[in-house]
Scaffold this active site. Structure first.
Site, short mmCIF file in Angstrom:
data_model
loop_
_atom_site.label_atom_id
_atom_site.label_comp_id
_atom_site.label_asym_id
_atom_site.label_seq_id
_atom_site.Cartn_x
_atom_site.Cartn_y
_atom_site.Cartn_z
N ARG A 1 33.76 9.35 41.17
CA ARG A 1 32.41 9.63 40.63
C ARG A 1 32.56 9.83 39.25
NH1 ARG A 1 31.74 15.35 43.88
NH2 ARG A 1 33.68 15.41 43.33
N ASN B 1 30.04 12.75 46.50
CA ASN B 1 31.04 12.43 47.79
C ASN B 1 30.40 12.93 49.09
OD1 ASN B 1 33.40 11.58 46.25
ND2 ASN B 1 34.39 13.50 46.49
#
Length: 753
Positions: A19, A37
């Site tokens: 990320r 996520n």
């Protein structure tokens, strides 16, 4: 004109800095939106010019962080969404998990440098980590991988750690295991009774070094389970550890302080060095013929010409090695045969009679794991995975077709137990568990099944087990089948082995037949006898047995696996030659058993045992495979230029075991060196594989079973191959019974007989 993409990326993409990587790339591309996520991996919603989005998509799926593994990805153009900036969103979970899990990663170079930098605020902090390293699977309770889903949840980050966590330019940006001495884990030393030991100046690791110098044994709570440590350069503590751990001869692993120190003692091949310094950081077996160090090899790995070594893979081991910069024994923290300990209560209960002192901390271990073990036989340095644990489990990284397979759970065999599960689009293979005959190992096996079903929120739709009716995995599978009201299918042991190596090498769609060589110790045979030395033919989904080690008597049940002399007794036509290996009572008993015996075996493992006994190398297996390992070690005297083949295949295309033993006996009596004969035996086996392929008219050969842990056999098979055969070995699974669950799944999905 601007548009919006929804991007879904699957694979090993959580807990690996993915990320933050996406965030930085989005800013660099001038895009707006968010990344999060979810239950399937990583989801990106991004808005901007279409060409910029296409370039962004291409970059994040092709240039992911080094420890990430992108297996699947897709994007769709959705109605335009307006965002002011790009952000990382909290995880969203709308359904059951459909992603690869995240294994533990070894200490990275940056964290190692900070750990040893007196000016850094994490100087000497043994739990240092970042987005690129540290424990993951060991701490995981559920997914998506967020701090609140791990045992790190109880440690609240301090202001300095929060600032790092929120800083896009920091290596700890969204690092879920982030902590420091001020807000992280506390640690201490206790004695065997659990009483805290006072440490001068608070330097725990210097005190541990003092104890090691004094010859003491330390039970060290690492981040994935306990290790038992002592000074590897001193014989006495190693011998004491053997006595207390009830492990008379099985080799220990050795921890070296650094790759630089290791290379002073060993000459490393490129593949070995790469593995030792990888993010998995396994134990690697290295040859000791030219060993230049001070480790007490004769008591660490008695009779062997190899040593299992590893480098520090956690801050704990790095600190210990810094304080005590010499080779240290670092073996699994258990009593021989039991599972590795992972809690303080359990460790003091099991190891208080083994360790003098305990290093403990307050980070809870959820999934304990043994260290993985690798070796690299020349000339091609094909990796042989001997044990699959920390760093590799619980994923199977290669994509497989899961069509029609979702919900299948495979329970494996009895020895070297593992579990396989396909709850979604991915296949998961558990870490090495152990021998299910041990109650504590069996208990861990059942808990792991429960853990998998809870984690994935999915009950299996069908179970796969071995055909052996006595295996605890088979019996437990039957019990679960009745409890859950689902079918249980039985897969023959050696067919599962063959299917495992076919599956790993993507051979089920082969337009040509494939010869399978499945050699191990024992497995339940389809004719009621004990198999273990099999030739199979795979052709368009059909598996047929086309040869074997010629049957010989299976005597005294499991005692045969522990007594190589008994295998030799079974194979000799005139066994009186070895009468002095047995007491008068035992000799009489075995003669009576043999005369009345009806149970036969084709076990290659027992043939190895018989050869080891005949050559005077080993008459007692104190651990599984000891005779075979000592036999391989004896081949250091083998000269390939003087190699001689002992026997051809018989008229039925089988390996004539009795004739082979008889020929070895004759050559031994004539004065030939046992080491050369040991090499001739393995040289013969490699030749027989190629001869069998020629007779069958097959050019593809796939090998599985524990015998293919033998580096010389793999080496000779590669060297003797004239180039007309394609050889296939296991890639990321062990050739031993750890691959059985994978093979059970592959056989069930791809084979029709």
């Amino acid at each position: 004109m601007e548009t919006t993409f929804r991007i879904q990326i699957q694979g090993r993409v959580q807990g690996v800095g993915f990320r933050p990587f996406v965030y930085r790339e989005a800013l660099a591309s001038g895009l707006r939106g968010n990344v999060s996520n979810n239950e399937a991996g990583v989801e990106v919603i991004a808005s901007g010019p279409r060409q910029s989005l296409v370039s962004f998509y291409d970059k994040i799926t092709r240039e992911a962080p080094a420890i990430a593994r992108v297996l699947r990805h897709r994007y769709e153009e959705i109605p335009f969404q307006s965002f002011e900036h790009f952000s990382i969103r909290a995880s969203v979970k709308n359904s059951t998990l459909n992603l690869q899990l995240t294994p533990d990663f070894a200490l990275c170079a940056d964290c190692r440098q900070e750990l040893n930098d007196p000016q850094n605020r994490r100087f000497g902090y043994p739990f240092i980590s970042c987005v690129y390293c540290g424990p993951r699977w060991a701490l995981t309770k559920t997914f998506p991988f967020e701090r609140e889903h791990t045992s790190m949840q109880v440690f609240n980050m301090c202001d300095a750690c929060i600032e790092e966590y929120r800083n896009p330019t920091d290596r700890r940006f969204h690092a879920q295991t982030n902590s420091c001495p001020g807000c992280g884990m506390k640690y201490r030393i206790t004695d065997a009774n659990g009483v805290s030991v006072s440490v001068k100046n608070g330097n725990v690791f210097k005190q541990l070094a003092v104890f090691l110098e004094e010859g003491k044994i330390i039970a060290l709570k690492n981040t994935s389970g306990y290790l038992l440590c002592c000074d590897a350069t001193k014989k006495k503590p190693v011998e004491t550890l053997r006595t207390r751990k009830k492990r008379p001869t099985k080799p220990f692993a050795v921890l070296y302080p650094s790759i630089e120190e290791l290379e002073l003692d060993f000459s490393l091949q490129t593949a070995e060095r790469k593995a030792l310094t990888s993010s998995e950081r396994p134990i690697v077996l290295l040859g000791t013929d030219h060993y230049r160090g001070e480790a007490a090899l004769d008591v660490i790995a008695p009779g062997l010409q190899q040593l299992g070594v590893m480098l520090p893979y956690t801050g704990i081991l790095e600190q210990l090695s810094r304080a005590c910069p010499r080779p240290l024994i670092a073996t699994s923290g258990n009593i021989h045969g039991a599972p590795i300990c992972f809690s303080e209560t359990q460790a003091h209960e099991k190891l208080s009679g083994v360790a003098d002192y305990f290093f403990e901390h307050d980070l809870e271990i959820i999934h304990s794991q043994d260290d993985s073990v690798l070796r690299f036989p020349p000339p091609e340095f094909i990796p042989i995975l001997l044990r699959r644990g920390r760093g590799f489990a619980p994923n199977y990284s290669r994509p497989i077709s899961t069509s029609g397979s979702t919900g299948l759970m495979a329970l494996g065999a009895e020895l070297k137990s593992t579990i396989g599960f396909i709850p979604n689009d991915f296949l998961y293979i558990s870490e090495y568990i152990g021998n299910l005959e041990n109650y504590e190992v069996f208990e861990r096996f059942t808990k792991l099944i429960s853990s998998f079903t809870t984690l994935f929120q999915k009950q299996p739709t069908a179970l796969l087990t071995d055909t052996h009716p006595g295996y605890l995995s088979t019996r437990y599978g039957k019990e679960l089948s009745e409890k859950w009201n689902i079918p249980a299918y039985q897969i023959p042991h050696h067919r599962a082995h063959f299917a495992a190596v076919l599956g790993e090498n993507d051979l089920f769609k082969s337009s040509e037949p494939i010869l399978g060589i499945v050699w191990d110790g024992t497995g339940y045979g389809e004719d009621g006898h004990v198999w273990g030395g099999e030739f199979f033919r795979f052709d368009e989904g059909s598996v047929t047995r086309v040869g074997q080690v010629a049957y010989f008597d299976w005597l005294a049940g499991d005692a045969m696996a522990k007594n190589p002399g008994l295998s030799l007794f079974s194979l000799l036509e005139e066994p009186k030659f070895i009468q002095d290996k047995f007491s008068p009572h035992t000799w009489k008993l075995y003669r009576q058993l043999k005369s009345a015996n009806t149970l036969k075996t084709s076990s290659m493992g027992r043939l190895f045992d018989a050869v080891a006994s005949l050559l005077g190398i080993c008459d007692l297996n104190s651990y599984e495979g000891e005779a075979a390992m000592l036999l391989e070690a004896a081949t250091r005297a083998f000269e390939i230029d003087n190699a001689s083949r002992l026997v051809p295949l018989d008229d039925s295309g089988n390996i004539p075991a009795q004739q082979l033993i008889g020929e070895l006996k004759s050559r031994l009596i004539s004065g030939q060196h046992p080491g050369q004969l040991a090499g001739d035996f393995i040289f013969t086996l490699a030749n027989l594989i190629l001869e069998k392929a020629e007779r069958e008219g097959i050019s593809k050969i796939a090998c599985s079973g524990g015998v293919f842990q033998n580096a010389l056999l793999v080496q000779l098979l590669c060297e003797l191959n004239p180039g007309s055969f394609e050889l296939f070995f296991h890639r990321e699974l062990s050739p031993n019974d750890e691959n059985i669950p994978f093979g059970q799944l592959m056989y069930h999905l791809n084979c029709n007989s």
